[in-house]
Design an enzyme around this catalytic site. Structure first.
Site, PDB file in Angstrom:
ATOM      1  CG  ASP A   1      -2.269   0.497   1.010  1.00 39.30           C
ATOM      2  OD1 ASP A   1      -2.394   1.602   0.450  1.00 39.30           O
ATOM      3  OD2 ASP A   1      -3.235  -0.194   1.396  1.00 39.30           O
TER       4      ASP A   1
ATOM      5  CD  GLU B   1      -8.550   4.512  -1.961  1.00 35.75           C
ATOM      6  OE1 GLU B   1      -9.499   3.757  -1.701  1.00 35.75           O
ATOM      7  OE2 GLU B   1      -8.041   5.237  -1.097  1.00 35.75           O
TER       8      GLU B   1
ATOM      9  CG  ASP C   1      -4.501   5.704   1.024  1.00 31.72           C
ATOM     10  OD1 ASP C   1      -5.465   4.960   1.215  1.00 31.72           O
ATOM     11  OD2 ASP C   1      -4.325   6.780   1.628  1.00 31.72           O
TER      12      ASP C   1
ATOM     13  CG  HIS D   1      -8.916  -1.486   4.577  1.00 29.31           C
ATOM     14  ND1 HIS D   1      -8.671  -1.500   3.213  1.00 29.31           N
ATOM     15  CD2 HIS D   1      -8.502  -0.282   5.006  1.00 29.31           C
ATOM     16  CE1 HIS D   1      -8.128  -0.350   2.857  1.00 29.31           C
ATOM     17  NE2 HIS D   1      -8.016   0.410   3.931  1.00 29.31           N
ATOM     18  CG  ASP D   2     -11.344   2.008   3.820  1.00 30.64           C
ATOM     19  OD1 ASP D   2     -10.748   1.887   4.909  1.00 30.64           O
ATOM     20  OD2 ASP D   2     -10.814   2.474   2.807  1.00 30.64           O
TER      21      ASP D   2
HETATM   22  C1  NOJ Z   1      -8.199   5.049   2.087  1.00 31.38           C
HETATM   23  C2  NOJ Z   1      -7.869   3.878   2.943  1.00 31.38           C
HETATM   24  O1  NOJ Z   1      -8.408   2.726   2.371  1.00 31.38           O
HETATM   25  C3  NOJ Z   1      -8.412   4.175   4.329  1.00 31.38           C
HETATM   26  O2  NOJ Z   1      -8.370   3.052   5.166  1.00 31.38           O
HETATM   27  C4  NOJ Z   1      -7.664   5.337   4.897  1.00 31.38           C
HETATM   28  O3  NOJ Z   1      -8.230   5.709   6.117  1.00 31.38           O
HETATM   29  C5  NOJ Z   1      -7.705   6.528   3.961  1.00 31.38           C
HETATM   30  N1  NOJ Z   1      -7.494   6.186   2.588  1.00 31.38           N
HETATM   31  C6  NOJ Z   1      -6.661   7.536   4.362  1.00 31.38           C
HETATM   32  O4  NOJ Z   1      -5.372   7.038   4.108  1.00 31.38           O
END
Ligand code: NOJ
Ligand code: CA
Length: 560
Positions: A98, A256, A207, A334-335
């Protein structure tokens, strides 16, 4: 274009902190992950994407990086990382790390210098971040530069007394945003990336990639996301990075970004473009928000599932990129909440809906990402207390809900339904006290259903959700599923998920009931040639009119 490894790969997403703890400190780590590579290989995985492993105060579980060149002590040493890469490669598993380029931790050396006018490197590093002077109201009271709102629920500005300025943070206040207009800063990020490439990494997930550029006019707007998301110039930054770093090193990059037009999609991941190879997009993820819920609004408001929207998003991306770029598919990361609790059924129909979710997603074309635990139907958390939660976002949002008039119980339910912690509880390897994740109480509680839902049980059972995942991953390879051309049948139907994936040797027809009730479907196809292939119930021939039982899913195959 020469075929690339990632076009045929099945990617497995590892949330390192919660995958496997090797030294019993309650935190997942590299040696734990390495010890499970055989498991992943056997499941049919070709690449792992590992959540951030860098040195960090862990305000946002590692997305707040203190030192990009160091491995977090929680996760092991650089030797452990090298060993992990070496072992993965020896098993023909690619490693995707990542890469966090939008912000650092406020404990990063750059930021320490940036905020302190007496620091010897202040001049250089101040401009690595985004600063604005205060505004003042009529009474002379200090005000924030804008009323923009951060992704985690509070304001995007934090005051720094030493310089009498505010810095911008679109995530937590411990994550100041980097200034991508600063050339030296960009060069430092390139050097960091190159350093990890030289260590043997095969790819990166970039990210927050559509947030790199901000509107430097800083107009007021609430929440104001349009002023720090998807601004045209971020494509220039990504292209530069891709041309100089990813491309020449033959590195797979996946970004993303939320909604994108066809033109933008092609910029991100068109074959002829340099930004990324694939894009993690979100159109299908929050297809069940209740706009009338004002107590826990936005993504926190659970409503009914808009299935045409989910199918529409997958179809849109598939067709937008057809012949122009490569698509990526996944249920969640994971979000997000666990897909079985979100779009399936984690109670009575746990097993059936888990299999339905596997067939509907993983027989579509494109490169799939499977999130850890998805393959055994891991569910949302069952936490009773606010203090059981860990995510930085949870705490700001909980206070917001209460201020909107929600009771504690309503707020807790929203957290159990929608918070990011749902996807982050420890992997359920077996039914032992801490689910085989660790011998010690983990950093985050194991879910009570580990006695029932765990890998050990499912490996023993030839008809488990896990067995279906393994079988489907095998089929993906055998029939080159990634390469297909997909059409949905009755895409507007709110209950059924039916599509045809036309492949080189066969066509696959996936017929699914996405609901817990009986539904009737019609198939206006020449069904003679389709023979029964797979199902989460029993064998059944295709008919022009069929009543499907709860979550019933049948795959038919037509030889060419
Ligand atoms: C996206 C990530 O998937 C998330 O987990 C994170 O909190 C934010 N970007 C900030 O880095
Ligand atoms: Ca550990």
């Amino acid at each position: 274009m020469k075929r690339k490894w990632w076009q045929d790969a099945i990617i497995y997403q590892i949330y390192l902190r919660s995958f496997k703890d090797s030294n019993n400190d309650g935190i997942g780590d590299f040696n734990g992950l390495t010890s499970k590579l055989e498991y992943l290989k056997d499941l049919g995985i070709d690449a792992v994407w590992v959540s951030p492993h860098y040195d960090s105060p862990m305000d946002d579980n590692g997305y707040d990086i203190r030192d990009y060149y160091k491995v977090s002590e929680d996760y092991g040493t650089i030797e452990d990382v090298k060993n992990f890469i070496k072992k993965s490669h020896s098993m023909d598993i690619k490693v995707i790390f990542d890469l966090v380029l939008n912000h650092t931790s406020d404990e990063h050396e750059w930021f320490k210098a940036a905020k302190d006018p007496n620091h010897r490197d202040h001049k250089k590093y101040h401009d690595y971040y985004i600063w604005q002077p205060p505004k003042y109201d009529a009474e002379g009271k200090r005000m924030m530069p804008t009323n923009w709102r951060s992704w985690f629920g509070g304001p995007v500005w934090e005051y720094n007394e030493a310089t009498n300025e505010y810095y911008l943070h679109i995530f937590s206040k411990k994550m100041p945003d980097l200034n991508w207009r600063n050339e030296e800063m960009k060069n430092d990020l390139k050097a960091i990336t190159q350093w990890w490439i030289d260590l043997g990494v095969d790819g990166f997930r970039v990210d927050a990639s559509n947030h790199l550029e901000k509107n430097w006019e800083f107009p007021d707007a609430h929440p104001g996301y349009e002023h720090f998301s998807s601004l045209p110039k971020h494509h220039e930054y990504l292209e530069e990075f891709g041309k100089e770093i990813f491309g020449p090193n033959d590195i797979m990059a996946m970004g993303e970004a939320g909604g994108a037009t066809k033109e933008e999609a092609v910029k991100y991941c068109g074959y002829e473009n340099d930004e990324f190879d694939m894009l993690i997009h979100f159109g299908h993820v929050w297809a069940d928000c209740d706009d009338n819920n004002h107590l826990t609004p936005g993504k926190w408001a659970k409503g009914s599932i808009d299935l045409p929207h989910i199918k529409g998003s997958f179809y849109r991306w598939h067709s937008m990129l057809q012949g122009l770029g490569w698509n990526l598919i996944y249920w969640h990361n994971h979000d997000h909440p666990r897909v079985i609790s979100h779009y399936g059924n984690d109670q009575e129909f746990h097993d059936l809906s888990g299999k339905m979710l596997c067939y509907t997603l993983h027989l579509m074309p494109g490169t799939p990402i499977c999130y850890q635990g998805e393959e055994i139907g891991m569910t949302n958390v069952d936490y009773d207390n606010l203090s059981d939660f860990r995510d930085v976002e949870v705490y700001t949002e909980y206070d917001n809900f209460i201020s909107f008039g929600a009771t504690h119980e309503i707020a807790m339910q929203a957290l159990r339904d929608r918070s990011r912690d749902n996807a982050r509880s420890p992997y359920q390897w077996d039914d032992s006290e801490y689910a085989g994740f660790s011998d010690k109480s983990p950093w985050m509680n194991v879910i009570r259903n580990k006695d029932r839902i765990n890998l050990e049980n499912q490996v023993k059972n030839k008809h488990s959700i896990y067995s279906v995942y393994k079988d489907v991953f095998h089929l993906r390879k055998e029939f080159n599923v990634a390469n297909g051309i997909m059409t949905f049948i009755d895409i507007e139907n709110p209950d059924s998920y039916i599509y045809l994936n036309e492949l080189e040797l066969v066509d696959l027809l996936v017929v699914a009931n996405f609901t817990g009730k009986k539904i009737t479907i019609e198939l206006d196809l020449d069904l003679q040639k389709f023979s029964f292939f797979r199902s989460n119930y029993e064998r059944r021939d295709a008919e022009s009119k069929m009543v499907l039982r709860p979550y019933e899913t049948i795959v038919y195959k037509k030889e060419k």
